[in-house]
Design an enzyme around this catalytic site. Structure first.
Site, PDB file in Angstrom:
ATOM      1  N   LYS A  13       0.468   4.642   3.913  1.00  0.00           N
ATOM      2  CA  LYS A  13       0.727   5.858   3.038  1.00  0.00           C
ATOM      3  C   LYS A  13      -0.553   6.804   3.432  1.00  0.00           C
ATOM      4  CE  LYS A  13       0.809   3.490  -0.908  1.00  0.00           C
ATOM      5  NZ  LYS A  13       0.772   2.031  -0.317  1.00  0.00           N
ATOM      6  N   ARG A  87       4.453   4.805  -9.309  1.00  0.00           N
ATOM      7  CA  ARG A  87       4.548   3.470  -8.910  1.00  0.00           C
ATOM      8  C   ARG A  87       5.552   2.486  -9.783  1.00  0.00           C
ATOM      9  NH1 ARG A  87      -0.330   3.309  -5.828  1.00  0.00           N
ATOM     10  NH2 ARG A  87      -0.901   1.304  -5.344  1.00  0.00           N
ATOM     11  N   ARG A 126      -8.978  -3.692   6.809  1.00  0.00           N
ATOM     12  CA  ARG A 126      -9.177  -2.537   6.535  1.00  0.00           C
ATOM     13  C   ARG A 126     -10.697  -2.030   6.105  1.00  0.00           C
ATOM     14  NH1 ARG A 126      -5.651   0.793   2.365  1.00  0.00           N
ATOM     15  NH2 ARG A 126      -6.084  -0.948   0.990  1.00  0.00           N
ATOM     16  N   ARG A 159     -12.870  -2.006   0.761  1.00  0.00           N
ATOM     17  CA  ARG A 159     -12.557  -1.727  -0.498  1.00  0.00           C
ATOM     18  C   ARG A 159     -12.672  -3.086  -1.394  1.00  0.00           C
ATOM     19  NH1 ARG A 159      -7.009   1.874  -0.802  1.00  0.00           N
ATOM     20  NH2 ARG A 159      -6.439   0.275  -2.344  1.00  0.00           N
ATOM     21  N   ARG A 170      -2.079  -7.326  -6.111  1.00  0.00           N
ATOM     22  CA  ARG A 170      -1.340  -5.861  -5.844  1.00  0.00           C
ATOM     23  C   ARG A 170       0.043  -6.176  -5.071  1.00  0.00           C
ATOM     24  NH1 ARG A 170      -5.797  -4.033  -1.862  1.00  0.00           N
ATOM     25  NH2 ARG A 170      -4.442  -2.227  -1.622  1.00  0.00           N
TER      26      ARG A 170
HETATM   27  P1  AP5 Z   1      -3.410   2.579   4.416  1.00  0.00           P
HETATM   28  O1  AP5 Z   1      -2.949   3.957   5.269  1.00  0.00           O
HETATM   29  O2  AP5 Z   1      -4.628   2.865   4.170  1.00  0.00           O
HETATM   30  O3  AP5 Z   1      -2.199   2.156   3.896  1.00  0.00           O
HETATM   31  P2  AP5 Z   1      -1.797   2.615   2.421  1.00  0.00           P
HETATM   32  O4  AP5 Z   1      -0.519   2.257   2.226  1.00  0.00           O
HETATM   33  O5  AP5 Z   1      -2.452   3.636   1.963  1.00  0.00           O
HETATM   34  O6  AP5 Z   1      -2.286   1.549   1.602  1.00  0.00           O
HETATM   35  P3  AP5 Z   1      -3.175   1.270   0.107  1.00  0.00           P
HETATM   36  O7  AP5 Z   1      -3.872  -0.001   0.025  1.00  0.00           O
HETATM   37  O8  AP5 Z   1      -4.200   2.494  -0.098  1.00  0.00           O
HETATM   38  O9  AP5 Z   1      -2.106   1.263  -0.927  1.00  0.00           O
HETATM   39  P4  AP5 Z   1      -2.079   0.833  -2.405  1.00  0.00           P
HETATM   40  O10 AP5 Z   1      -0.953   1.268  -2.892  1.00  0.00           O
HETATM   41  O11 AP5 Z   1      -2.402  -0.566  -2.634  1.00  0.00           O
HETATM   42  O12 AP5 Z   1      -3.618   1.177  -3.111  1.00  0.00           O
HETATM   43  P5  AP5 Z   1      -3.886   2.790  -3.953  1.00  0.00           P
HETATM   44  O13 AP5 Z   1      -5.381   3.198  -3.325  1.00  0.00           O
HETATM   45  O14 AP5 Z   1      -2.784   3.616  -3.711  1.00  0.00           O
HETATM   46  O15 AP5 Z   1      -3.292   1.659   5.792  1.00  0.00           O
HETATM   47  C1  AP5 Z   1      -3.901   0.130   5.732  1.00  0.00           C
HETATM   48  C2  AP5 Z   1      -4.556  -0.514   6.813  1.00  0.00           C
HETATM   49  O16 AP5 Z   1      -3.550  -0.660   7.836  1.00  0.00           O
HETATM   50  C3  AP5 Z   1      -5.734   0.554   7.259  1.00  0.00           C
HETATM   51  O17 AP5 Z   1      -6.659  -0.215   7.999  1.00  0.00           O
HETATM   52  C4  AP5 Z   1      -4.899   1.357   8.439  1.00  0.00           C
HETATM   53  O18 AP5 Z   1      -5.753   1.517   9.579  1.00  0.00           O
HETATM   54  C5  AP5 Z   1      -3.932   0.281   9.227  1.00  0.00           C
HETATM   55  N1  AP5 Z   1      -2.721   0.850   9.553  1.00  0.00           N
HETATM   56  C6  AP5 Z   1      -1.924   1.979   8.834  1.00  0.00           C
HETATM   57  N2  AP5 Z   1      -0.786   2.084   9.408  1.00  0.00           N
HETATM   58  C7  AP5 Z   1      -0.923   1.434  10.474  1.00  0.00           C
HETATM   59  C8  AP5 Z   1       0.150   1.049  11.470  1.00  0.00           C
HETATM   60  N3  AP5 Z   1       1.455   1.890  11.833  1.00  0.00           N
HETATM   61  N4  AP5 Z   1      -0.025  -0.037  12.482  1.00  0.00           N
HETATM   62  C9  AP5 Z   1      -1.357  -0.766  12.399  1.00  0.00           C
HETATM   63  N5  AP5 Z   1      -2.127  -0.699  11.247  1.00  0.00           N
HETATM   64  C10 AP5 Z   1      -1.818   0.503  10.495  1.00  0.00           C
HETATM   65  O19 AP5 Z   1      -4.098   2.188  -5.133  1.00  0.00           O
HETATM   66  C11 AP5 Z   1      -5.177   1.533  -5.809  1.00  0.00           C
HETATM   67  C12 AP5 Z   1      -5.181   1.041  -7.013  1.00  0.00           C
HETATM   68  O20 AP5 Z   1      -5.239   2.170  -7.776  1.00  0.00           O
HETATM   69  C13 AP5 Z   1      -3.845   0.022  -7.558  1.00  0.00           C
HETATM   70  O21 AP5 Z   1      -3.792  -1.099  -7.447  1.00  0.00           O
HETATM   71  C14 AP5 Z   1      -3.796   0.602  -8.950  1.00  0.00           C
HETATM   72  O22 AP5 Z   1      -4.868  -0.196  -9.686  1.00  0.00           O
HETATM   73  C15 AP5 Z   1      -4.229   2.084  -9.006  1.00  0.00           C
HETATM   74  N6  AP5 Z   1      -3.523   2.918  -9.065  1.00  0.00           N
HETATM   75  C16 AP5 Z   1      -3.200   3.857  -7.886  1.00  0.00           C
HETATM   76  N7  AP5 Z   1      -2.116   4.625  -8.161  1.00  0.00           N
HETATM   77  C17 AP5 Z   1      -1.652   4.121  -9.306  1.00  0.00           C
HETATM   78  C18 AP5 Z   1      -0.512   4.738 -10.084  1.00  0.00           C
HETATM   79  N8  AP5 Z   1       0.493   5.752  -9.569  1.00  0.00           N
HETATM   80  N9  AP5 Z   1      -0.322   4.055 -11.361  1.00  0.00           N
HETATM   81  C19 AP5 Z   1      -1.091   3.046 -11.688  1.00  0.00           C
HETATM   82  N10 AP5 Z   1      -2.103   2.544 -10.929  1.00  0.00           N
HETATM   83  C20 AP5 Z   1      -2.337   3.147  -9.854  1.00  0.00           C
HETATM   84 MG    MG Z   2      -3.817   4.353   0.222  1.00  0.00          MG
END
Ligand code: AP5
Ligand code: MG
Ligand code: ZN
Length: 213
Positions: A13, A87, A126, A159, A170
């Site tokens: 994402k 989410r 990552r 992270r 997660r």
């Molecule tokens: P990346 O693009 O960083 O993946 P992502 O989908 O953004 O993953 P996240 O870990 O950020 O998602 P998440 O939903 O767990 O965390 P968030 O920060 O939203 O890619 C990941 C890795 O893969 C990178 O190294 C990249 O280089 C590699 N990659 C990407 N595409 C690739 C490809 N095509 N091929 C190969 N490699 C690739 O949330 C964190 C925390 O915040 C949650 O756990 C929760 O506690 C809180 N939170 C956030 N939003 C909410 C909400 N709406 N409600 C309640 N709590 C929330």
């Molecule tokens: Mg992300």
């Protein structure tokens, strides 16, 4: 068109949002990034969010929805991407309401589909820049100099929630709360499924063709 990008942790994402911002001028609203910024700045919001994030659980809906609404209020007509929000179904319902009040809409809800086997290595590998937030991967997208951000020269770190035990929570949180959004947006006629298990450029071109229809 405004879009919603959703998918499992590590689905890409953030990576795809970065392309959408740089190449197509979207404004990214990443609730995860907003919470991490609040933690870094030691705000009250950050304090509330941190304990949930460190465990891999969802931050309470009231906190999250209010934060998103504040950002929506400041957009001035710019197209936006929601990354990591909503989410769960309650957040999706709340989003529908706040968008309506602001006379905004989501054109498509794009689900990035990635098999679970691929997610673990994406997350454990990552690395992120502490200063500018640029995202790397030790195998698929390493920095030119070890531990140093290519973009800003800042320190590149892992992270807090990218440790295996937190990742497990997660993924479970995702399966229980977020995966049902696929059905939710399908029933609204907005769901688009994109295969996220390909080169990032290929994934992006599929997303782009969905947006530019
Ligand atoms: P990346 O693009 O960083 O993946 P992502 O989908 O953004 O993953 P996240 O870990 O950020 O998602 P998440 O939903 O767990 O965390 P968030 O920060 O939203 O890619 C990941 C890795 O893969 C990178 O190294 C990249 O280089 C590699 N990659 C990407 N595409 C690739 C490809 N095509 N091929 C190969 N490699 C690739 O949330 C964190 C925390 O915040 C949650 O756990 C929760 O506690 C809180 N939170 C956030 N939003 C909410 C909400 N709406 N409600 C309640 N709590 C929330
Ligand atoms: Mg992300
Ligand atoms: Zn940087």
């Amino acid at each position: 068109m405004n879009i919603l990008l959703f998918g499992a942790p590590g689905a890409g994402k953030g990576t795809q949002s970065e392309y959408l911002v740089k190449r197509l001028g979207f404004h990214q609203i990443s609730t995860g990034d907003l919470f991490r910024a609040a933690i870094k700045n030691k705000t009250a919001l950050g304090q509330k969010a941190q304990s949930y994030m460190d465990k891999g659980e969802l931050v309470p809906d009231t906190v999250t929805v209010g934060m998103v609404d504040e950002v929506l209020a400041q957009l001035n007509g710019k197209n936006f991407i929601l990354d990591g929000f909503p989410r769960n179904v309650a957040q999706a319902e709340a989003l529908g309401k706040i968008l309506k009040l602001r006379l905004l809409d989501i054109g498509k809800a794009i689900f990035l589909e990635v098999p679970s086997e691929a997610l673990l290595s994406r997350l454990t590998g990552r690395r992120v820049c502490k200063s500018c937030g640029a995202v790397y991967h030790i195998a698929s997208k390493p920095t030119r100099k070890p531990g140093v951000c290519d973009v800003c020269g800042g320190e590149v770190i892992q992270r807090n929630d990218d440790k295996e035990d937190v990742i497990a929570t997660r993924l479970k949180t995702y399966a229980e709360n977020t995966a049902p959004l696929k059905e939710y947006y399908k029933s609204k006629g907005k769901l688009v499924v994109v295969n996220g298990d390909r080169e990032t450029e290929q994934v992006f071109s599929s997303i782009k063709s969905e947006i530019q229809l």
